[in-house]
Design a protein around this motif. Structure first.
Motif, PDB file in Angstrom:
ATOM      1  N   MET A  88      25.622 -25.487  72.137  1.00 32.76           N
ATOM      2  CA  MET A  88      24.171 -25.255  72.206  1.00 32.76           C
ATOM      3  C   MET A  88      23.876 -23.781  72.506  1.00 32.76           C
ATOM      4  SD  MET A  88      22.764 -27.945  71.283  1.00 32.76           S
ATOM      5  CE  MET A  88      21.037 -27.680  71.610  1.00 32.76           C
ATOM      6  N   ALA A  89      24.762 -23.160  73.276  1.00 34.21           N
ATOM      7  CA  ALA A  89      24.594 -21.719  73.533  1.00 34.21           C
ATOM      8  C   ALA A  89      24.763 -20.947  72.218  1.00 34.21           C
ATOM      9  CB  ALA A  89      25.604 -21.255  74.577  1.00 34.21           C
ATOM     10  N   ALA A  90      25.764 -21.364  71.417  1.00 36.35           N
ATOM     11  CA  ALA A  90      25.952 -20.724  70.100  1.00 36.35           C
ATOM     12  C   ALA A  90      24.708 -20.933  69.233  1.00 36.35           C
ATOM     13  CB  ALA A  90      27.178 -21.305  69.406  1.00 36.35           C
ATOM     14  N   ASN A 115      21.460 -14.595  63.725  1.00 39.73           N
ATOM     15  CA  ASN A 115      22.777 -13.936  63.677  1.00 39.73           C
ATOM     16  C   ASN A 115      23.859 -14.995  63.423  1.00 39.73           C
ATOM     17  OD1 ASN A 115      25.130 -12.523  64.012  1.00 39.73           O
ATOM     18  ND2 ASN A 115      24.519 -11.519  65.919  1.00 39.73           N
ATOM     19  N   PRO A 116      24.467 -14.999  62.223  1.00 41.54           N
ATOM     20  CA  PRO A 116      25.454 -16.038  61.906  1.00 41.54           C
ATOM     21  C   PRO A 116      26.857 -15.709  62.418  1.00 41.54           C
ATOM     22  CG  PRO A 116      25.137 -14.621  60.001  1.00 41.54           C
ATOM     23  CD  PRO A 116      24.244 -14.073  61.090  1.00 41.54           C
ATOM     24  N   ASN A 117      27.036 -14.517  62.987  1.00 43.87           N
ATOM     25  CA  ASN A 117      28.383 -14.021  63.294  1.00 43.87           C
ATOM     26  C   ASN A 117      28.816 -14.370  64.709  1.00 43.87           C
ATOM     27  OD1 ASN A 117      28.568 -12.724  60.700  1.00 43.87           O
ATOM     28  ND2 ASN A 117      27.071 -11.265  61.518  1.00 43.87           N
ATOM     29  N   VAL A 118      29.036 -15.655  64.949  1.00 41.11           N
ATOM     30  CA  VAL A 118      29.408 -16.101  66.294  1.00 41.11           C
ATOM     31  C   VAL A 118      30.865 -16.542  66.295  1.00 41.11           C
ATOM     32  CG1 VAL A 118      28.919 -17.777  68.136  1.00 41.11           C
ATOM     33  CG2 VAL A 118      27.039 -16.835  66.756  1.00 41.11           C
ATOM     34  N   ILE A 119      31.608 -16.058  67.303  1.00 35.34           N
ATOM     35  CA  ILE A 119      33.009 -16.445  67.493  1.00 35.34           C
ATOM     36  C   ILE A 119      33.066 -17.139  68.854  1.00 35.34           C
ATOM     37  CG2 ILE A 119      35.377 -15.559  67.760  1.00 35.34           C
ATOM     38  CD1 ILE A 119      33.923 -12.858  66.478  1.00 35.34           C
TER      39      ILE A 119
END
Ligand code: PEP
Ligand code: MN
Length: 345
Positions: A219-221, A229-233
């Motif tokens: 949920m944080a992501a 911003n799609p760039n989540v790791i």
């Protein structure tokens, strides 16, 4: 809810769907796969159900996403997300290795570490300039000076830099230096900060909170993705349990579970996960064997003198050995050029 478009649906058909949803005041996010486009809808289900979506040209079906996270879910984005940082791709079969000290302590320390971790096989450099310390009397980081040293290390080695952002006020200044924003475990649920990095396109390495469930972490992501911003790791870094012989309990369950639930890359931080250098390499090996998309590891030229997290930092020599070992494991799982053997979650 998501709208799955038919294979080969035209641009115009997708635009018509998007327009209809927007006219109803619904939020829309597009996921463009190789074969199909999926339209993610943010807003009340009831309002979507009033619309004649399934009758629209090019629409295959409308599906309710049962997870509370939507944009982070596999339903919305069936293929793995690949996050590009410089010429590195994070999320593919080749694991990324991010290495460097817990904190940037001096110009010499970060330059020496950067040269050595690069030679050993690291592909990104880590180092904190703003440190979230448990005690206000502990070393808090060098601030912007630390970022300048990191930028110099990047210039010398070509390694992109990963560093923690702790407050929104620092964002514009940090954007001049940073390749990947790290959101630390303590800030995983700092929603204004998540939204602020979500309004940039800079990749974000989102650590799991100290006591966060996988769902809370996803949920944080979602907060970051929802801002565009799609760039989540995602980064598993150990959770609090009753165990005291290790600093945290590295929850390697999270690797296959989150890879099943989500399309986002998942990397592992064995350093904070175990808290003692002796256990870091075995857990790094285990993380790669579990299918993690990479590692972030603390390395220091002289761990005994480190200003933070020395007890869990690998020496340069131990790091070199760790890289050799994890590469062997990763090559065993993904023999180069042999897609038949590519490990799948
Ligand atoms: C760090 O990476 O040095 C750090 C503070 O990590 P975490 O937020 O996982 O504790
Ligand atoms: Mn640390």
């Amino acid at each position: 809810m998501i709208v799955v478009m038919k294979e080969g649906a035209s641009r115009e058909q997708v635009d018509n769907v998007v327009q209809l949803l927007k006219n109803k005041g619904l939020g829309v996010h597009l996921s463009q796969g190789e074969e199909k486009t999926i339209v993610g809808i943010i807003g009340p289900k009831e309002r979507v159900r009033e619309l004649p979506m399934e009758a629209m040209p090019g629409v295959e079906k409308v599906v309710a996403v049962s997870n509370p996270f939507k944009l982070a879910s596999r339903a919305f984005h069936p293929q793995d997300t690949l996050v590009q940082v410089g010429d590195q791709i994070i999320g593919g079969a080749d694991p990324v290795i991010i290495a460097g000290p817990c904190s940037v302590e001096s110009r010499e320390q970060i330059l020496e570490t950067a040269e050595r971790v690069k030679a050993a096989g690291a592909t990104l450099l880590r180092g904190g300039a703003f440190k979230p310390r448990s005690s206000p009397y502990s070393f808090q980081g060098l601030g912007e000076k630390g970022l300048q040293y990191l930028a110099e290390a990047r210039e010398k080695t070509g390694l992109p830099i990963v560093t923690e952002i702790m407050e929104i006020e620092a964002l514009d200044m940090m954007l001049q230096y940073v390749d990947v924003f790290q959101i630390g475990a303590r800030n995983m649920q700092n929603y204004p900060l998540l939204k602020a990095v979500g309004r940039t396109q800079t990749p974000v390495l989102l650590k799991r909170g100290l006591s966060a469930t996988m769902e809370e972490w996803l949920m944080a992501a979602e907060y970051i993705l929802a801002e565009g911003n799609p760039n989540v790791i995602l980064c598993e870094r150990g959770i609090r349990t009753f165990e005291t012989y290790t600093r945290n309990t590295l929850d390697l369950n999270a690797v296959p579970v989150v890879q099943y639930l989500s399309h986002l890359p998942v990397i592992v931080d064995p350093s904070h996960g175990v808290g003692h250098w002796r256990y870091v390499t075995p857990m790094a090996r285990a993380a790669i064997a579990a299918g993690a998309n990479g590692l972030i590891v603390e390395v220091h030229p002289n761990p005994k003198e480190a200003l933070s997290d020395g007890e869990q930092s690998l020496t340069l020599e131990n790091f070199e050995q760790m890289v050799r070992e994890v590469k062997l494991i990763s090559q065993a799982l993904n023999p180069v050029g042999d897609p038949l053997y590519a490990a799948k979650p």
